[in-house]
Design a protein around this motif. Structure first.
Motif, PDB file in Angstrom:
ATOM      1  N   SER A 140       0.665  -1.321   0.027  1.00  0.00           N
ATOM      2  CA  SER A 140       0.009   0.064  -0.038  1.00  0.00           C
ATOM      3  C   SER A 140       0.835   1.339  -0.088  1.00  0.00           C
ATOM      4  O   SER A 140       2.087   1.012  -0.049  1.00  0.00           O
ATOM      5  CB  SER A 140      -0.763  -0.128   1.230  1.00  0.00           C
ATOM      6  OG  SER A 140      -0.083   0.240   2.382  1.00  0.00           O
ATOM      7  N   PHE A 141       0.068   2.189   0.077  1.00  0.00           N
ATOM      8  CA  PHE A 141       0.985   3.602   0.056  1.00  0.00           C
ATOM      9  C   PHE A 141       1.911   3.619   1.506  1.00  0.00           C
ATOM     10  O   PHE A 141       2.843   4.351   1.479  1.00  0.00           O
ATOM     11  CB  PHE A 141       0.129   4.895   0.113  1.00  0.00           C
ATOM     12  CG  PHE A 141      -0.476   5.174  -1.286  1.00  0.00           C
ATOM     13  CD1 PHE A 141      -0.174   4.667  -2.307  1.00  0.00           C
ATOM     14  CD2 PHE A 141      -1.545   6.022  -1.344  1.00  0.00           C
ATOM     15  CE1 PHE A 141      -0.533   4.762  -3.606  1.00  0.00           C
ATOM     16  CE2 PHE A 141      -1.893   6.443  -2.596  1.00  0.00           C
ATOM     17  CZ  PHE A 141      -1.688   5.727  -3.486  1.00  0.00           C
ATOM     18  N   ALA A 142       1.325   3.014   2.473  1.00  0.00           N
ATOM     19  CA  ALA A 142       1.962   3.072   4.063  1.00  0.00           C
ATOM     20  C   ALA A 142       3.268   2.306   3.703  1.00  0.00           C
ATOM     21  O   ALA A 142       4.270   2.555   4.255  1.00  0.00           O
ATOM     22  CB  ALA A 142       1.157   2.453   4.901  1.00  0.00           C
ATOM     23  N   ASP A 143       3.151   1.147   2.742  1.00  0.00           N
ATOM     24  CA  ASP A 143       4.351   0.272   2.688  1.00  0.00           C
ATOM     25  C   ASP A 143       5.531   1.172   2.021  1.00  0.00           C
ATOM     26  O   ASP A 143       6.502   0.512   1.877  1.00  0.00           O
ATOM     27  CB  ASP A 143       3.800  -1.130   1.890  1.00  0.00           C
ATOM     28  CG  ASP A 143       3.071  -1.959   2.921  1.00  0.00           C
ATOM     29  OD1 ASP A 143       3.484  -2.111   3.853  1.00  0.00           O
ATOM     30  OD2 ASP A 143       2.132  -2.568   2.182  1.00  0.00           O
ATOM     31  N   GLN A 144       5.222   2.064   1.327  1.00  0.00           N
ATOM     32  CA  GLN A 144       6.347   2.912   0.903  1.00  0.00           C
ATOM     33  C   GLN A 144       7.069   3.967   1.462  1.00  0.00           C
ATOM     34  O   GLN A 144       7.907   4.608   1.106  1.00  0.00           O
ATOM     35  CB  GLN A 144       5.876   3.756  -0.458  1.00  0.00           C
ATOM     36  CG  GLN A 144       5.082   2.763  -1.538  1.00  0.00           C
ATOM     37  CD  GLN A 144       4.455   3.466  -2.463  1.00  0.00           C
ATOM     38  OE1 GLN A 144       4.755   4.401  -3.036  1.00  0.00           O
ATOM     39  NE2 GLN A 144       3.003   2.886  -2.666  1.00  0.00           N
ATOM     40  N   ILE A 145       6.567   4.160   2.935  1.00  0.00           N
ATOM     41  CA  ILE A 145       6.857   5.162   3.714  1.00  0.00           C
ATOM     42  C   ILE A 145       8.590   5.318   3.985  1.00  0.00           C
ATOM     43  O   ILE A 145       9.236   6.142   4.208  1.00  0.00           O
ATOM     44  CB  ILE A 145       6.231   5.334   4.952  1.00  0.00           C
ATOM     45  CG1 ILE A 145       4.769   5.632   4.849  1.00  0.00           C
ATOM     46  CG2 ILE A 145       6.967   6.067   6.167  1.00  0.00           C
ATOM     47  CD1 ILE A 145       3.920   5.493   6.155  1.00  0.00           C
ATOM     48  N   ASP A 146       8.980   3.856   4.286  1.00  0.00           N
ATOM     49  CA  ASP A 146      10.450   3.473   4.737  1.00  0.00           C
ATOM     50  C   ASP A 146      11.185   4.166   3.395  1.00  0.00           C
ATOM     51  O   ASP A 146      12.061   5.001   3.734  1.00  0.00           O
ATOM     52  CB  ASP A 146      10.840   2.475   4.966  1.00  0.00           C
ATOM     53  CG  ASP A 146      10.151   1.802   6.512  1.00  0.00           C
ATOM     54  OD1 ASP A 146       9.825   2.731   7.096  1.00  0.00           O
ATOM     55  OD2 ASP A 146      10.197   0.754   6.791  1.00  0.00           O
ATOM     56  N   ALA A 147      10.863   3.858   2.341  1.00  0.00           N
ATOM     57  CA  ALA A 147      11.782   4.241   1.301  1.00  0.00           C
ATOM     58  C   ALA A 147      11.746   5.594   0.950  1.00  0.00           C
ATOM     59  O   ALA A 147      12.613   6.242   0.418  1.00  0.00           O
ATOM     60  CB  ALA A 147      11.402   3.393   0.013  1.00  0.00           C
ATOM     61  N   ALA A 148      10.509   6.112   1.149  1.00  0.00           N
ATOM     62  CA  ALA A 148      10.132   7.612   0.753  1.00  0.00           C
ATOM     63  C   ALA A 148      10.816   8.676   1.827  1.00  0.00           C
ATOM     64  O   ALA A 148      11.335   9.494   1.288  1.00  0.00           O
ATOM     65  CB  ALA A 148       8.611   7.930   0.921  1.00  0.00           C
ATOM     66  N   ALA A 202       4.406  12.442   8.060  1.00  0.00           N
ATOM     67  CA  ALA A 202       4.589  13.774   8.612  1.00  0.00           C
ATOM     68  C   ALA A 202       5.660  13.874  10.083  1.00  0.00           C
ATOM     69  O   ALA A 202       6.371  14.629  10.343  1.00  0.00           O
ATOM     70  CB  ALA A 202       3.459  14.565   9.129  1.00  0.00           C
ATOM     71  N   ARG A 203       5.217  12.672  10.717  1.00  0.00           N
ATOM     72  CA  ARG A 203       6.013  12.255  11.983  1.00  0.00           C
ATOM     73  C   ARG A 203       7.551  11.946  11.531  1.00  0.00           C
ATOM     74  O   ARG A 203       8.243  12.277  12.201  1.00  0.00           O
ATOM     75  CB  ARG A 203       5.568  11.111  12.515  1.00  0.00           C
ATOM     76  CG  ARG A 203       4.169  11.842  13.606  1.00  0.00           C
ATOM     77  CD  ARG A 203       3.641  10.676  14.586  1.00  0.00           C
ATOM     78  NE  ARG A 203       3.202   9.613  13.846  1.00  0.00           N
ATOM     79  CZ  ARG A 203       1.849   9.622  13.499  1.00  0.00           C
ATOM     80  NH1 ARG A 203       1.083  10.292  13.844  1.00  0.00           N
ATOM     81  NH2 ARG A 203       1.429   8.340  13.089  1.00  0.00           N
ATOM     82  N   ARG A 204       7.681  11.286  10.372  1.00  0.00           N
ATOM     83  CA  ARG A 204       9.111  10.659  10.032  1.00  0.00           C
ATOM     84  C   ARG A 204       9.879  11.708   9.477  1.00  0.00           C
ATOM     85  O   ARG A 204      10.919  11.800   9.723  1.00  0.00           O
ATOM     86  CB  ARG A 204       8.682   9.601   9.174  1.00  0.00           C
ATOM     87  CG  ARG A 204       8.188   8.372   9.628  1.00  0.00           C
ATOM     88  CD  ARG A 204       8.900   7.445  10.559  1.00  0.00           C
ATOM     89  NE  ARG A 204      10.230   6.986   9.818  1.00  0.00           N
ATOM     90  CZ  ARG A 204       9.936   5.657   8.968  1.00  0.00           C
ATOM     91  NH1 ARG A 204       8.650   5.064   9.188  1.00  0.00           N
ATOM     92  NH2 ARG A 204      10.790   5.297   8.299  1.00  0.00           N
TER      93      ARG A 204
END
Length: 236
Positions: A104-112, A148-150
């Protein structure tokens, strides 16, 4: 042989689900702490100023951004035309809710967030067709809030689903409204483009009736860059 465009379009002939007051009240209560954590004191959507080094932009999205099977995609074209350093982490078939086994979009957070971007641009959502609107909104709040937190110093911009038919299918409008609600709750800039005619002309969509052609990707690059500039994202 069935017309694949017609088959795909039929997915969007869905009625808008009725709002549920109890769910809405619960949703507002659930996001209160997220909003408090995300919103900056007096500057909820900081303006990015141009610097000598390339502006780093991470793109979170779906196959409209990743390409299927395009070798030319709008994030790369945008980087070429602006001087931005673009980290495109988009995943095929992704959405705020949808994963199709890929993420999902959430699964892209680390790479983003890996290279500490100046801007995080979340674009899409059309794969969430048929999902409950309140669930789309909640997942969008969760995903955008975590981003936003990251990377609290990055500018976070949200663009809704992109589509290629006018009038806009009802189900696509539902997704747009659901993601907009999340962005507004978090006081993030939201770009609603589902009603734009960018991909309506002949030659903009592949034979699958879904994905942009190379010409369509070039149009997206031009239009998306202009849209981002309006939110305060500068050229290098």
């Amino acid at each position: 042989m069935p017309d694949r465009r017609a088959a795909r379009s039929s997915r969007f002939r869905l009625g808008r689900p009725a709002a549920n007051a109890a769910v809405a009240v619960a949703l507002v209560a659930a996001v209160a702490l997220v909003v408090a954590a995300v919103v900056r004191d007096n500057d909820p959507t900081p303006t990015v100023t141009a610097v000598d080094t390339p502006l780093k932009i991470s793109v979170v999205g779906d196959s409209y951004s990743r390409g299927l099977p395009d070798t030319v995609v709008w994030p790369a074209l945008a980087a070429e035309s602006t001087g931005w350093s673009v980290n495109n982490v988009s995943i095929f078939s992704a959405g705020y809710v949808a994963t199709d086994g890929n993420g999902s979009f959430a699964d892209q957070i680390d790479a983003a967030v890996a290279d500490n971007p100046d801007v995080v641009f979340v674009v899409g959502g059309i794969n969430d067709v048929g999902k409950p609107p309140e669930l789309i909104t909640q997942r969008a709040i969760d995903t955008l809030g975590e981003l936003a937190r990251r990377v609290p110093r990055a500018k976070l911009v949200v663009m809704g689903p992109i589509w290629h038919e006018i009038p806009v299918p009802e189900a696509a409008a539902v997704i747009d409204d659901s993601v907009r609600a999340a962005a507004e709750m978090l006081r993030l800039p939201y770009l609603s483009v589902v009603g734009e005619d960018w991909l309506v002309p002949e030659g903009m969509i592949q034979e699958d009736g879904i994905h942009p052609t190379e010409a369509g990707q070039r149009v997206l690059a031009q239009q998306i860059v202009a849209s981002l500039e309006q939110t305060g994202v500068p050229f290098v």
